[in-house]
Design a protein around this motif. Structure first.
Motif, PDB file in Angstrom:
ATOM      1  N   MET A   1      10.235  49.463 -34.575  1.00  0.00           N
ATOM      2  CA  MET A   1      10.419  50.883 -34.549  1.00  0.00           C
ATOM      3  C   MET A   1       9.030  51.534 -34.615  1.00  0.00           C
ATOM      4  O   MET A   1       8.190  51.130 -35.411  1.00  0.00           O
ATOM      5  CB  MET A   1      11.278  51.309 -35.746  1.00  0.00           C
ATOM      6  N   LEU A   2       8.815  52.534 -33.787  1.00  0.00           N
ATOM      7  CA  LEU A   2       7.556  53.265 -33.785  1.00  0.00           C
ATOM      8  C   LEU A   2       7.613  54.400 -34.800  1.00  0.00           C
ATOM      9  O   LEU A   2       8.629  55.071 -34.932  1.00  0.00           O
ATOM     10  CB  LEU A   2       7.267  53.833 -32.399  1.00  0.00           C
ATOM     11  N   ILE A   3       6.498  54.590 -35.501  1.00  0.00           N
ATOM     12  CA  ILE A   3       6.401  55.638 -36.502  1.00  0.00           C
ATOM     13  C   ILE A   3       5.340  56.629 -36.051  1.00  0.00           C
ATOM     14  O   ILE A   3       4.196  56.227 -35.813  1.00  0.00           O
ATOM     15  CB  ILE A   3       6.018  55.055 -37.877  1.00  0.00           C
ATOM     16  N   PRO A   4       5.678  57.909 -35.928  1.00  0.00           N
ATOM     17  CA  PRO A   4       4.665  58.896 -35.568  1.00  0.00           C
ATOM     18  C   PRO A   4       3.590  58.968 -36.658  1.00  0.00           C
ATOM     19  O   PRO A   4       3.919  59.003 -37.850  1.00  0.00           O
ATOM     20  CB  PRO A   4       5.445  60.214 -35.489  1.00  0.00           C
ATOM     21  N   TYR A   5       2.327  58.981 -36.255  1.00  0.00           N
ATOM     22  CA  TYR A   5       1.248  58.996 -37.231  1.00  0.00           C
ATOM     23  C   TYR A   5       1.318  60.236 -38.120  1.00  0.00           C
ATOM     24  O   TYR A   5       0.911  60.220 -39.277  1.00  0.00           O
ATOM     25  CB  TYR A   5      -0.126  58.881 -36.551  1.00  0.00           C
ATOM     26  N   GLN A   6       1.891  61.316 -37.600  1.00  0.00           N
ATOM     27  CA  GLN A   6       1.998  62.557 -38.359  1.00  0.00           C
ATOM     28  C   GLN A   6       2.951  62.425 -39.546  1.00  0.00           C
ATOM     29  O   GLN A   6       2.900  63.219 -40.478  1.00  0.00           O
ATOM     30  CB  GLN A   6       2.493  63.715 -37.474  1.00  0.00           C
ATOM     31  N   ASP A   7       3.829  61.419 -39.505  1.00  0.00           N
ATOM     32  CA  ASP A   7       4.804  61.235 -40.580  1.00  0.00           C
ATOM     33  C   ASP A   7       4.203  60.550 -41.804  1.00  0.00           C
ATOM     34  O   ASP A   7       4.852  60.495 -42.851  1.00  0.00           O
ATOM     35  CB  ASP A   7       5.990  60.400 -40.089  1.00  0.00           C
TER      36      ASP A   7
ATOM     37  N   VAL B   1      -0.403  52.818 -31.343  1.00  0.00           N
ATOM     38  CA  VAL B   1       0.814  53.298 -31.993  1.00  0.00           C
ATOM     39  C   VAL B   1       1.016  52.568 -33.314  1.00  0.00           C
ATOM     40  O   VAL B   1       0.452  51.500 -33.535  1.00  0.00           O
ATOM     41  CB  VAL B   1       2.061  53.118 -31.087  1.00  0.00           C
ATOM     42  N   ILE B   2       1.820  53.155 -34.174  1.00  0.00           N
ATOM     43  CA  ILE B   2       2.163  52.541 -35.456  1.00  0.00           C
ATOM     44  C   ILE B   2       3.529  51.884 -35.288  1.00  0.00           C
ATOM     45  O   ILE B   2       4.501  52.533 -34.919  1.00  0.00           O
ATOM     46  CB  ILE B   2       2.191  53.581 -36.580  1.00  0.00           C
ATOM     47  N   LEU B   3       3.564  50.598 -35.570  1.00  0.00           N
ATOM     48  CA  LEU B   3       4.784  49.816 -35.369  1.00  0.00           C
ATOM     49  C   LEU B   3       5.285  49.278 -36.699  1.00  0.00           C
ATOM     50  O   LEU B   3       4.533  48.637 -37.440  1.00  0.00           O
ATOM     51  CB  LEU B   3       4.496  48.652 -34.414  1.00  0.00           C
TER      52      LEU B   3
ATOM     53  N   SER C   1       6.915  45.075 -42.308  1.00  0.00           N
ATOM     54  CA  SER C   1       5.488  45.408 -42.324  1.00  0.00           C
ATOM     55  C   SER C   1       5.191  46.510 -41.316  1.00  0.00           C
ATOM     56  O   SER C   1       5.951  46.729 -40.377  1.00  0.00           O
ATOM     57  CB  SER C   1       4.649  44.169 -42.014  1.00  0.00           C
ATOM     58  N   VAL C   2       4.065  47.166 -41.537  1.00  0.00           N
ATOM     59  CA  VAL C   2       3.612  48.234 -40.660  1.00  0.00           C
ATOM     60  C   VAL C   2       2.244  47.847 -40.138  1.00  0.00           C
ATOM     61  O   VAL C   2       1.408  47.345 -40.886  1.00  0.00           O
ATOM     62  CB  VAL C   2       3.521  49.576 -41.413  1.00  0.00           C
ATOM     63  N   THR C   3       2.014  48.065 -38.852  1.00  0.00           N
ATOM     64  CA  THR C   3       0.714  47.771 -38.266  1.00  0.00           C
ATOM     65  C   THR C   3       0.425  48.741 -37.136  1.00  0.00           C
ATOM     66  O   THR C   3       1.334  49.390 -36.632  1.00  0.00           O
ATOM     67  CB  THR C   3       0.654  46.316 -37.766  1.00  0.00           C
ATOM     68  N   LEU C   4      -0.834  48.805 -36.781  1.00  0.00           N
ATOM     69  CA  LEU C   4      -1.228  49.550 -35.587  1.00  0.00           C
ATOM     70  C   LEU C   4      -1.366  48.536 -34.464  1.00  0.00           C
ATOM     71  O   LEU C   4      -1.810  47.410 -34.682  1.00  0.00           O
ATOM     72  CB  LEU C   4      -2.564  50.263 -35.808  1.00  0.00           C
ATOM     73  N   ILE C   5      -0.964  48.939 -33.277  1.00  0.00           N
ATOM     74  CA  ILE C   5      -1.039  48.046 -32.128  1.00  0.00           C
ATOM     75  C   ILE C   5      -1.398  48.886 -30.904  1.00  0.00           C
ATOM     76  O   ILE C   5      -0.962  50.037 -30.785  1.00  0.00           O
ATOM     77  CB  ILE C   5       0.291  47.281 -31.926  1.00  0.00           C
ATOM     78  N   HIS C   6      -2.195  48.303 -30.029  1.00  0.00           N
ATOM     79  CA  HIS C   6      -2.513  48.993 -28.781  1.00  0.00           C
ATOM     80  C   HIS C   6      -1.235  49.089 -27.953  1.00  0.00           C
ATOM     81  O   HIS C   6      -0.444  48.143 -27.883  1.00  0.00           O
ATOM     82  CB  HIS C   6      -3.588  48.225 -27.999  1.00  0.00           C
ATOM     83  N   GLN C   7      -1.024  50.234 -27.336  1.00  0.00           N
ATOM     84  CA  GLN C   7       0.190  50.465 -26.553  1.00  0.00           C
ATOM     85  C   GLN C   7       0.367  49.405 -25.476  1.00  0.00           C
ATOM     86  O   GLN C   7       1.467  48.924 -25.251  1.00  0.00           O
ATOM     87  CB  GLN C   7       0.162  51.863 -25.921  1.00  0.00           C
ATOM     88  N   ASN C   8      -0.731  48.980 -24.828  1.00  0.00           N
ATOM     89  CA  ASN C   8      -0.600  47.968 -23.772  1.00  0.00           C
ATOM     90  C   ASN C   8      -0.162  46.622 -24.349  1.00  0.00           C
ATOM     91  O   ASN C   8       0.582  45.888 -23.707  1.00  0.00           O
ATOM     92  CB  ASN C   8      -1.879  47.841 -22.943  1.00  0.00           C
ATOM     93  N   GLN C   9      -0.580  46.285 -25.573  1.00  0.00           N
ATOM     94  CA  GLN C   9      -0.117  45.050 -26.207  1.00  0.00           C
ATOM     95  C   GLN C   9       1.377  45.135 -26.513  1.00  0.00           C
ATOM     96  O   GLN C   9       2.114  44.163 -26.330  1.00  0.00           O
ATOM     97  CB  GLN C   9      -0.886  44.777 -27.495  1.00  0.00           C
ATOM     98  N   LEU C  10       1.805  46.283 -26.986  1.00  0.00           N
ATOM     99  CA  LEU C  10       3.224  46.480 -27.272  1.00  0.00           C
ATOM    100  C   LEU C  10       4.041  46.369 -25.991  1.00  0.00           C
ATOM    101  O   LEU C  10       5.095  45.718 -25.969  1.00  0.00           O
ATOM    102  CB  LEU C  10       3.445  47.844 -27.931  1.00  0.00           C
ATOM    103  N   ASN C  11       3.543  46.967 -24.907  1.00  0.00           N
ATOM    104  CA  ASN C  11       4.247  46.880 -23.623  1.00  0.00           C
ATOM    105  C   ASN C  11       4.376  45.433 -23.169  1.00  0.00           C
ATOM    106  O   ASN C  11       5.435  45.026 -22.677  1.00  0.00           O
ATOM    107  CB  ASN C  11       3.526  47.699 -22.561  1.00  0.00           C
TER     108      ASN C  11
END
Length: 80
Positions: free
Chosen positions: A1-7, A52-54, A61-71
């Motif tokens: 699930m993606l988490i908006p950084y603003q949250d 993005v925050i995944l 767990s929560v991590t940051l991941i490059h969008q292209n890696q997630l894709n």
């Protein structure tokens, strides 16, 4: 699930960004870049959506991941 950084709380976001920077071992070339500068660059990437925050429900767990890696990961999962 993606988490908006603003949250995220600002301290939590900064800690997550710092962990991401240290985990990535990011190399910025010949010029040394300070941690605050790296943190700002990652924040800008979050704002642009290239990072993005995944949240993983499986590992809780929560991590940051490059969008292209997630894709790429999503494509691999779809192909199975």
């Amino acid at each position: 699930m993606l988490i908006p950084y603003q949250d995220l709380d600002l301290d939590t976001l900064n800690n997550l960004i710092e962990y991401f920077i240290l985990r990535e071992g990011t190399d910025y070339g010949e010029q040394e870049v300070s941690l605050p500068e790296k943190r700002e660059k990652v924040l800008q990437q979050l704002k642009k959506g290239s990072v993005v925050i995944l949240y993983s429900e499986l590992s809780e767990s929560v991590t940051l991941i490059h969008q292209n890696q997630l894709n790429q990961q999503m494509q691999l999962m779809d192909g199975q």
